[in-house]
Design an enzyme around this catalytic site. Structure first.
Site, mmCIF file in Angstrom:
data_model
loop_
_atom_site.group_PDB
_atom_site.id
_atom_site.type_symbol
_atom_site.label_atom_id
_atom_site.label_comp_id
_atom_site.label_asym_id
_atom_site.label_seq_id
_atom_site.Cartn_x
_atom_site.Cartn_y
_atom_site.Cartn_z
ATOM 1 N N LYS A 123 0.900 -1.170 0.271
ATOM 2 C CA LYS A 123 -0.053 -0.075 -0.017
ATOM 3 C C LYS A 123 0.989 1.315 -0.023
ATOM 4 O O LYS A 123 0.746 2.236 -0.856
ATOM 5 C CB LYS A 123 -0.922 -0.102 1.278
ATOM 6 C CG LYS A 123 -1.639 0.992 1.436
ATOM 7 C CD LYS A 123 -2.414 1.150 2.725
ATOM 8 C CE LYS A 123 -3.089 -0.184 2.873
ATOM 9 N NZ LYS A 123 -4.080 0.005 4.254
ATOM 10 N N LYS B 162 3.373 -2.149 11.276
ATOM 11 C CA LYS B 162 1.957 -2.268 11.936
ATOM 12 C C LYS B 162 2.050 -2.555 13.484
ATOM 13 O O LYS B 162 3.055 -3.421 13.810
ATOM 14 C CB LYS B 162 0.981 -3.120 11.271
ATOM 15 C CG LYS B 162 -0.414 -3.019 11.629
ATOM 16 C CD LYS B 162 -1.107 -1.700 10.360
ATOM 17 C CE LYS B 162 -2.435 -1.409 11.173
ATOM 18 N NZ LYS B 162 -2.949 -0.352 9.918
ATOM 19 N N GLY C 222 -2.914 5.691 13.688
ATOM 20 C CA GLY C 222 -4.184 5.117 14.288
ATOM 21 C C GLY C 222 -4.614 4.065 13.488
ATOM 22 O O GLY C 222 -4.133 3.768 12.375
ATOM 23 N N ASP C 223 -5.379 3.111 13.971
ATOM 24 C CA ASP C 223 -6.416 2.028 13.024
ATOM 25 C C ASP C 223 -7.310 1.851 14.136
ATOM 26 O O ASP C 223 -7.987 2.714 15.016
ATOM 27 C CB ASP C 223 -5.303 0.606 13.027
ATOM 28 C CG ASP C 223 -5.941 -0.190 12.232
ATOM 29 O OD1 ASP C 223 -5.648 0.053 10.948
ATOM 30 O OD2 ASP C 223 -6.513 -1.134 12.587
ATOM 31 N N SER D 63 -1.040 10.741 5.992
ATOM 32 C CA SER D 63 0.163 10.583 6.957
ATOM 33 C C SER D 63 1.459 11.153 6.614
ATOM 34 O O SER D 63 2.087 11.706 7.280
ATOM 35 C CB SER D 63 0.154 9.200 7.662
ATOM 36 O OG SER D 63 -0.685 9.115 8.770
HETATM 37 P P1 NDP Z 1 -12.559 2.531 14.110
HETATM 38 O O1 NDP Z 1 -12.058 1.661 15.375
HETATM 39 O O2 NDP Z 1 -12.734 3.925 14.242
HETATM 40 O O3 NDP Z 1 -13.903 1.937 13.770
HETATM 41 C C1 NDP Z 1 -13.869 0.276 13.542
HETATM 42 C C2 NDP Z 1 -15.409 0.268 13.068
HETATM 43 O O4 NDP Z 1 -15.536 -1.198 12.582
HETATM 44 C C3 NDP Z 1 -16.357 0.294 14.301
HETATM 45 O O5 NDP Z 1 -17.884 0.257 13.721
HETATM 46 C C4 NDP Z 1 -16.347 -1.131 14.918
HETATM 47 O O6 NDP Z 1 -17.430 -1.365 15.528
HETATM 48 C C5 NDP Z 1 -16.305 -2.099 13.408
HETATM 49 N N1 NDP Z 1 -15.775 -3.277 13.887
HETATM 50 C C6 NDP Z 1 -14.339 -3.365 14.213
HETATM 51 N N2 NDP Z 1 -13.976 -4.679 14.535
HETATM 52 C C7 NDP Z 1 -15.141 -5.181 14.134
HETATM 53 C C8 NDP Z 1 -15.714 -6.601 14.041
HETATM 54 N N3 NDP Z 1 -14.735 -7.769 14.467
HETATM 55 N N4 NDP Z 1 -16.952 -6.987 13.715
HETATM 56 C C9 NDP Z 1 -17.747 -6.120 13.318
HETATM 57 N N5 NDP Z 1 -17.368 -4.812 13.210
HETATM 58 C C10 NDP Z 1 -16.225 -4.277 13.652
HETATM 59 O O7 NDP Z 1 -11.475 1.891 13.184
HETATM 60 P P2 NDP Z 1 -11.131 2.573 11.692
HETATM 61 O O8 NDP Z 1 -12.254 3.157 10.979
HETATM 62 O O9 NDP Z 1 -9.892 3.431 11.914
HETATM 63 O O10 NDP Z 1 -10.707 1.387 10.893
HETATM 64 C C11 NDP Z 1 -11.707 0.680 10.050
HETATM 65 C C12 NDP Z 1 -10.907 -0.351 9.030
HETATM 66 O O11 NDP Z 1 -10.232 0.507 8.106
HETATM 67 C C13 NDP Z 1 -9.850 -1.300 9.373
HETATM 68 O O12 NDP Z 1 -9.911 -2.326 8.610
HETATM 69 C C14 NDP Z 1 -8.644 -0.676 9.534
HETATM 70 O O13 NDP Z 1 -7.506 -1.405 9.454
HETATM 71 C C15 NDP Z 1 -8.725 0.209 7.933
HETATM 72 N N6 NDP Z 1 -7.897 1.485 7.764
HETATM 73 C C16 NDP Z 1 -8.074 2.455 8.732
HETATM 74 C C17 NDP Z 1 -7.255 3.719 8.371
HETATM 75 C C18 NDP Z 1 -7.304 4.743 9.192
HETATM 76 O O14 NDP Z 1 -6.814 5.687 8.851
HETATM 77 N N7 NDP Z 1 -8.164 4.597 10.348
HETATM 78 C C19 NDP Z 1 -6.322 3.365 7.379
HETATM 79 C C20 NDP Z 1 -6.616 2.264 6.481
HETATM 80 C C21 NDP Z 1 -7.182 1.303 6.768
HETATM 81 P P3 NDP Z 1 -17.523 -1.437 17.183
HETATM 82 O O15 NDP Z 1 -17.417 -0.208 17.581
HETATM 83 O O16 NDP Z 1 -18.716 -2.403 17.557
HETATM 84 O O17 NDP Z 1 -16.222 -2.228 17.368
#
Ligand code: NDP
Length: 445
Positions: free
Chosen positions: A114, A126, A165-166, A377
């Site tokens: 990526k 990571k 973050g993630d 970032s």
């Molecule tokens: P957040 O913690 O902000 O949000 C995660 C969301 O996904 C929440 O709504 C959470 O629900 C839901 N979720 C997490 N785990 C599960 C699960 N096991 N089953 C169902 N729902 C789930 O994370 P992000 O938005 O930052 O990240 C989301 C995805 O995007 C991840 O795959 C991450 O690796 C990817 N990503 C993020 C980036 C970033 O800049 N933040 C960059 C590139 C990729 P609940 O609150 O109920 O747990």
């Protein structure tokens, strides 16, 4: 898979037992690299494929902290520094109870390609912990972050490794982590973490970047078809950082997001998701998605089903890995969905990807679609290095330009290597070649 790569994959299985997500991520990339093996024997000669599958460094540590009841809690911390051929390791931290080495390695491996695909000078890494922030007080989260950083600080740095973050790590956690780093090192080293607040070294658009970038990528797919987001029905999974800003950008561009979710269920709101309410529920109150449905009389809450049952033109999985399976893919195709673009990392199972391909649904992989987050970032790092801060508009324009570039690179590379229109092949091959060339140039290190 090319026969030269089968042996490498078998070795990965043997050397990393029980790490299913890591195996899946490696297999997906190696599956695309057959045409590269044939065309460029120099990579296999220098063992580039094998070296890429072995992280440069893996750090696992104890994170002890004291909860609000005075009880000592123990979590496990991870940082996998996967590949630094193109620049300092770069990749987020995930705090979620499911985190173990196999998840951190899958994410770190994806991150190499990526980051390469963005064209920016960043390597792949990571990290994270099995700490669950849900239901924890601010004080508990702060004490956990401080303990986590008390070990991590010795491994990171502006020129070494730059976390962000993630899942479970947003602005609040980055603040506590940065505060502890600054305290221990006595250095205001802004470039050591990204995703910082705007008043203390953060960049405009970083918070929005992954979600916005996802939608910019979809816009490019549609532009190629002489179409646009205007009037499209979209389903987004998740309601965290990526989901919220994907929803916002779809709405700005004239689409309607009719459903979103969290791990407890999903809501369907035919009038379009009320983003202000969703943000209040998820970001301010840190409540469950059911609280959204309670306040929107026309919205429907579904607990226990699949959000992919909701008919849509475009599906954006933005929650977590393997959240969209073969059955979901078949349902989406049957309901007329024409694009599935991964805002999350590896949300579609391999079976889902096959079903989508067979049904003629365009599939765009996370390492291309969600690269806007890490790209911004890298823009934050640029601003930190020059002690500058850019305007929102300027930064968003840069992000849009980067996403156009990634989209273009995917398609050109896919064409060049005999898989026209295949975004996965394009992303994997293009990401691989840039990092592989750098590894060749740097020798056996
Ligand atoms: P957040 O913690 O902000 O949000 C995660 C969301 O996904 C929440 O709504 C959470 O629900 C839901 N979720 C997490 N785990 C599960 C699960 N096991 N089953 C169902 N729902 C789930 O994370 P992000 O938005 O930052 O990240 C989301 C995805 O995007 C991840 O795959 C991450 O690796 C990817 N990503 C993020 C980036 C970033 O800049 N933040 C960059 C590139 C990729 P609940 O609150 O109920 O747990």
């Amino acid at each position: 898979m090319d026969e030269k790569l089968v042996d490498i994959y078998d070795e990965v299985l043997q050397r990393n037992p029980g790490e299913q997500e890591f195996h899946q991520a490696v297999q997906e990339v190696l599956n695309s690299l057959g045409p590269v093996v044939a065309k460029h024997p120099q990579y296999a000669d220098a063992a580039v494929f094998r070296r890429l599958c072995e992280p440069e460094r893996q750090i696992i540590f104890r994170v002890p902290w004291v909860d609000d009841e005075g009880q000592v809690q123990i979590n496990r911390g991870f940082r996998v520094e996967f590949n630094s051929a193109l620049g300092p390791y770069k990749g987020g931290l995930r705090f979620h109870p499911s985190v173990y080495l196999g998840i951190v390695k899958f994410l770190g491996f994806e991150q190499i390609f990526k980051n390469s695909l963005t064209g920016m000078p960043i390597g792949g890494g990571k990290g994270g912990s099995d700490f669950d922030p849900k239901g924890r007080s601010d004080g508990e989260v702060m004490r956990f972050c401080q303990s986590f950083m008390t070990e991590l600080y010795r491994h990171i740095g502006e020129y070494t490794d730059v976390p962000a973050g993630d899942i479970g790590v947003g602005g609040r956690e980055i603040g506590y982590l940065f505060g502890q780093y600054k305290r221990i090192t006595n250095r205001y080293e802004s470039g050591v973490l990204t995703g910082k607040g705007l008043s203390w070294g953060g960049s405009q658009v970083r918070t929005e970047a992954t979600g916005y970038g996802t939608v910019f990528f979809v816009e490019e797919i549609l532009r190629d078809r002489k179409d646009s987001l205007d009037g499209k029905r979209v389903v987004v999974s998740g309601s965290g950082n990526v989901a919220v800003y994907a929803i916002q950008k779809v709405q700005q561009l004239g689409g309607t997001v009719v459903a979103c979710s969290d791990s407890s269920g999903y809501v369907v709101d035919e009038a379009g998701i009320d983003l202000a309410l969703l943000r209040d529920v998820k970001e301010v109150r840190r409540a469950r998605i059911s609280a959204y449905a309670e306040e929107r009389p026309d919205a429907r809450l579904v607990e226990g089903g699949s959000v992919w049952d909701v008919p849509c033109d475009i599906a954006l999985p933005c929650a977590t890995q393997n959240e969209l399976n073969g059955k979901d893919a078949a349902t989406l195709a049957r309901n007329g969905c024409t694009i599935v673009a991964e805002g999350a990392n590896m949300p579609c199972t391999p079976e889902a990807v096959d079903v989508l391909a067979e049904a003629g649904v365009t599939f765009a992989p996370g390492k291309a679609v969600n690269a806007g987050g890490v790209a911004t970032s890298a823009l934050e790092m640029q601003q930190n290095a020059s002690r500058d801060s850019w305007t929102f508009q300027h930064t968003e324009d840069r992000l849009a330009e980067i996403m156009r570039g990634i989209h273009e690179r995917c398609l050109t590379t896919a064409d060049e290597y005999g898989s026209p229109g295949d975004y996965s092949a394009g992303a994997n091959i293009s990401g691989f070649i840039r990092v592989a060339d750098a590894m060749l140039a740097l020798g056996v290190v």
